[in-house]
Design a protein around this motif. Structure first.
Motif, PDB file in Angstrom:
ATOM      1  N   LEU A 202       8.452   7.131  15.796  1.00  0.00           N
ATOM      2  CA  LEU A 202       9.367   8.253  15.958  1.00  0.00           C
ATOM      3  C   LEU A 202       9.748   8.846  14.609  1.00  0.00           C
ATOM      4  N   ALA A 203      10.001   7.992  13.627  1.00  0.00           N
ATOM      5  CA  ALA A 203      10.440   8.463  12.314  1.00  0.00           C
ATOM      6  C   ALA A 203       9.360   9.272  11.605  1.00  0.00           C
ATOM      7  N   GLN A 204       8.093   8.922  11.826  1.00  0.00           N
ATOM      8  CA  GLN A 204       6.978   9.578  11.125  1.00  0.00           C
ATOM      9  C   GLN A 204       6.081  10.359  12.088  1.00  0.00           C
ATOM     10  N   GLU A 205       6.632  10.766  13.208  1.00  0.00           N
ATOM     11  CA  GLU A 205       5.817  11.408  14.243  1.00  0.00           C
ATOM     12  C   GLU A 205       5.107  12.668  13.744  1.00  0.00           C
ATOM     13  N   HIS A 206       5.714  13.415  12.846  1.00  0.00           N
ATOM     14  CA  HIS A 206       5.167  14.703  12.449  1.00  0.00           C
ATOM     15  C   HIS A 206       4.256  14.636  11.220  1.00  0.00           C
ATOM     16  N   ASN A 207       4.185  13.519  10.564  1.00  0.00           N
ATOM     17  CA  ASN A 207       3.247  13.370   9.439  1.00  0.00           C
ATOM     18  C   ASN A 207       2.647  11.968   9.437  1.00  0.00           C
ATOM     19  N   ALA A 208       2.288  11.511  10.624  1.00  0.00           N
ATOM     20  CA  ALA A 208       1.876  10.119  10.811  1.00  0.00           C
ATOM     21  C   ALA A 208       0.672   9.741   9.953  1.00  0.00           C
ATOM     22  N   LYS A 209      -0.375  10.530  10.002  1.00  0.00           N
ATOM     23  CA  LYS A 209      -1.597  10.130   9.302  1.00  0.00           C
ATOM     24  C   LYS A 209      -1.436  10.222   7.785  1.00  0.00           C
ATOM     25  N   MET A 210      -0.627  11.148   7.318  1.00  0.00           N
ATOM     26  CA  MET A 210      -0.349  11.201   5.884  1.00  0.00           C
ATOM     27  C   MET A 210       0.415   9.950   5.456  1.00  0.00           C
ATOM     28  N   PHE A 211       1.384   9.548   6.270  1.00  0.00           N
ATOM     29  CA  PHE A 211       2.144   8.337   5.967  1.00  0.00           C
ATOM     30  C   PHE A 211       1.235   7.109   5.997  1.00  0.00           C
ATOM     31  N   LEU A 212       0.397   6.992   7.012  1.00  0.00           N
ATOM     32  CA  LEU A 212      -0.535   5.871   7.103  1.00  0.00           C
ATOM     33  C   LEU A 212      -1.470   5.824   5.895  1.00  0.00           C
ATOM     34  N   THR A 213      -1.920   6.995   5.449  1.00  0.00           N
ATOM     35  CA  THR A 213      -2.814   7.052   4.291  1.00  0.00           C
ATOM     36  C   THR A 213      -2.104   6.576   3.033  1.00  0.00           C
ATOM     37  N   GLY A 214      -0.858   7.001   2.845  1.00  0.00           N
ATOM     38  CA  GLY A 214      -0.109   6.583   1.669  1.00  0.00           C
ATOM     39  C   GLY A 214       0.135   5.088   1.635  1.00  0.00           C
ATOM     40  N   VAL A 215       0.510   4.512   2.779  1.00  0.00           N
ATOM     41  CA  VAL A 215       0.761   3.069   2.828  1.00  0.00           C
ATOM     42  C   VAL A 215      -0.547   2.294   2.638  1.00  0.00           C
ATOM     43  N   SER A 216      -1.631   2.819   3.169  1.00  0.00           N
ATOM     44  CA  SER A 216      -2.933   2.164   2.984  1.00  0.00           C
ATOM     45  C   SER A 216      -3.365   2.191   1.522  1.00  0.00           C
ATOM     46  N   ALA A 217      -3.097   3.304   0.846  1.00  0.00           N
ATOM     47  CA  ALA A 217      -3.406   3.381  -0.581  1.00  0.00           C
ATOM     48  C   ALA A 217      -2.609   2.343  -1.364  1.00  0.00           C
ATOM     49  N   LEU A 218      -1.345   2.162  -0.977  1.00  0.00           N
ATOM     50  CA  LEU A 218      -0.522   1.130  -1.612  1.00  0.00           C
ATOM     51  C   LEU A 218      -1.103  -0.248  -1.349  1.00  0.00           C
ATOM     52  N   GLN A 219      -1.564  -0.481  -0.131  1.00  0.00           N
ATOM     53  CA  GLN A 219      -2.171  -1.768   0.190  1.00  0.00           C
ATOM     54  C   GLN A 219      -3.371  -2.061  -0.703  1.00  0.00           C
ATOM     55  N   VAL A 220      -4.263  -1.090  -0.858  1.00  0.00           N
ATOM     56  CA  VAL A 220      -5.449  -1.282  -1.684  1.00  0.00           C
ATOM     57  C   VAL A 220      -5.070  -1.503  -3.148  1.00  0.00           C
ATOM     58  N   ALA A 221      -4.075  -0.746  -3.638  1.00  0.00           N
ATOM     59  CA  ALA A 221      -3.636  -0.909  -5.019  1.00  0.00           C
ATOM     60  C   ALA A 221      -3.074  -2.310  -5.258  1.00  0.00           C
ATOM     61  N   LEU A 222      -2.310  -2.828  -4.309  1.00  0.00           N
ATOM     62  CA  LEU A 222      -1.749  -4.172  -4.454  1.00  0.00           C
ATOM     63  C   LEU A 222      -2.833  -5.243  -4.370  1.00  0.00           C
ATOM     64  N   LEU A 223      -3.855  -5.004  -3.555  1.00  0.00           N
ATOM     65  CA  LEU A 223      -4.993  -5.923  -3.535  1.00  0.00           C
ATOM     66  C   LEU A 223      -5.673  -5.959  -4.907  1.00  0.00           C
ATOM     67  N   ALA A 224      -5.823  -4.795  -5.510  1.00  0.00           N
ATOM     68  CA  ALA A 224      -6.408  -4.733  -6.852  1.00  0.00           C
ATOM     69  C   ALA A 224      -5.529  -5.488  -7.846  1.00  0.00           C
ATOM     70  N   GLY A 225      -4.207  -5.356  -7.700  1.00  0.00           N
ATOM     71  CA  GLY A 225      -3.293  -6.093  -8.568  1.00  0.00           C
ATOM     72  C   GLY A 225      -3.420  -7.591  -8.390  1.00  0.00           C
ATOM     73  N   ALA A 226      -3.622  -8.032  -7.149  1.00  0.00           N
ATOM     74  CA  ALA A 226      -3.798  -9.466  -6.893  1.00  0.00           C
ATOM     75  C   ALA A 226      -5.034  -9.994  -7.606  1.00  0.00           C
ATOM     76  N   GLY A 227      -6.090  -9.201  -7.608  1.00  0.00           N
ATOM     77  CA  GLY A 227      -7.305  -9.623  -8.303  1.00  0.00           C
ATOM     78  C   GLY A 227      -7.153  -9.573  -9.811  1.00  0.00           C
ATOM     79  N   ALA A 228      -6.512  -8.518 -10.308  1.00  0.00           N
ATOM     80  CA  ALA A 228      -6.349  -8.376 -11.753  1.00  0.00           C
ATOM     81  C   ALA A 228      -5.525  -9.515 -12.335  1.00  0.00           C
ATOM     82  N   ALA A 229      -4.541  -9.990 -11.590  1.00  0.00           N
ATOM     83  CA  ALA A 229      -3.659 -11.054 -12.098  1.00  0.00           C
ATOM     84  C   ALA A 229      -4.408 -12.343 -12.389  1.00  0.00           C
ATOM     85  N   VAL A 230      -5.499 -12.574 -11.676  1.00  0.00           N
ATOM     86  CA  VAL A 230      -6.259 -13.815 -11.875  1.00  0.00           C
ATOM     87  C   VAL A 230      -7.650 -13.557 -12.432  1.00  0.00           C
ATOM     88  N   GLY A 231      -7.873 -12.362 -12.968  1.00  0.00           N
ATOM     89  CA  GLY A 231      -9.160 -12.072 -13.604  1.00  0.00           C
ATOM     90  C   GLY A 231     -10.324 -12.022 -12.652  1.00  0.00           C
TER      91      GLY A 231
END
Length: 313
Positions: A202-231
């Motif tokens: 309900l909160a993101q009904e009018h820009n749902a896919k843009m919101f999903l894309t932004g959160v997914s980009a954050l997910q991928v960036a954090l995965l990259a951070g997890a890898g970078a931390a341990v080389g």
């Protein structure tokens, strides 16, 4: 226990799988594949038990809300097939089984896992106070991102690279939970309005896919951070980050948020579509380290806070 709907168990298990495979190359000597598989097997049993316990807790909290939502109105407590007085001792048995399983892991896991019970017990209340209950669910379902490390003997409190990596992995799993559970929430968007239930759909009904894309980009960036931390090496970035980006991007592009059936289909698929891609990438990175593909410069220690350096260094 939702035995007929195992997707929830998969989503609870996968952060444990991720952390086990991420931690495995950090041990010295590097753990054998049989050890990693055995640890994941214990986590799988635990996820089965604790997802069932979470369903019982959820049904107890929501027993007055579920009858007003078409998807949940036939749940056992909501339809009167099971009473609260029957459900509570059943929950006690589930939690006892979960404790028994937890004690099969290294004793440190008990202390890392116990705080999650507070989230397990209270996350169903989130939909009553916030439009983003999926964030609270993410905090709960992603806790396994920490547990693979102590399960393989890595103390996060004394190993800063591992702690940073685990924290990034946890954050990425929280973001992933928001993505898949937002898609799930679109099944109930109309009923939620009538029942007065707060929802990210309900909160993101009018820009749902843009919101999903932004959160997914954050997910991928954090995965990259997890890898970078341990080389991590190139297999990690190609398999884990590339696989997550590709599968999430495709899912967000094709999912029909106006179709209850399509939302349910992609919720079920997402566990092993995106989760499978991440798992394969992590397994590939572990295999590369185990087989020595990266050479001596890539060797790492579990006891100290820094990566081992090459002879030239």
């Amino acid at each position: 226990m939702r035995l007929d709907k195992p997707a929830g168990t998969y989503y609870l298990l996968l952060p444990c799988v991720f952390s086990t495979l991420l931690a495995a190359p950090l041990t010295a000597p590097i753990v054998a594949p049989t050890t990693a598989v055995g640890t994941i097997t214990l986590f799988a049993i635990g996820a089965f038990i604790m997802r069932g316990a979470g369903c019982t807790i959820n049904d107890l909290w929501d027993r007055n809300l579920d009858p007003h939502v078409s998807r949940t109105r036939l749940r056992p407590i909501a339809r009167g097939a099971i009473s609260v007085h029957q459900a509570i001792p059943f929950l006690g048995g589930q939690l006892l089984a979960g404790l028994t399983l937890l004690l099969q892991l290294p004793w440190q896991c008990f202390f890392y896992a116990t705080p999650s019970l507070l989230l397990v017990g209270t996350y169903p209340l989130a939909k009553r106070v916030t439009n983003y209950p999926q964030f609270v669910l993410g905090l709960t379902f992603s806790w396994g991102a920490f547990l693979g490390f102590p399960a393989l003997g890595i103390d996060l409190l004394s190993n800063t690279p591992a702690l940073v990596s685990a924290a990034c992995l946890y954050g990425s799993c929280v973001a992933w939970t928001i993505v898949y559970d937002m898609i799930y929430a679109y099944q109930d968007i109309r009923d939620d309005v009538r029942a007065g239930i707060k929802s990210i759909a309900l909160a993101q009904e009018h820009n749902a896919k843009m919101f999903l894309t932004g959160v997914s980009a954050l997910q991928v960036a954090l995965l990259a951070g997890a890898g970078a931390a341990v080389g991590a090496g190139p297999v990690f970035y190609a398999g884990v980050c590339g696989g997550a980006a590709a599968t999430l991007g495709y899912m967000i592009r094709v999912v029909n948020l106006r179709s209850v059936e399509d939302c349910w289909r992609w919720f079920r698929k997402g566990a092993w579509f995106t989760g499978g891609a991440i798992s394969v990438g992590l397994a590939g990175e572990y295999g590369a380290r185990y087989l020595g593909w990266y050479g001596e410069d890539a060797s790492r220690s579990v006891g100290g806070e820094t990566l081992l350096q090459s002879k030239e260094s």
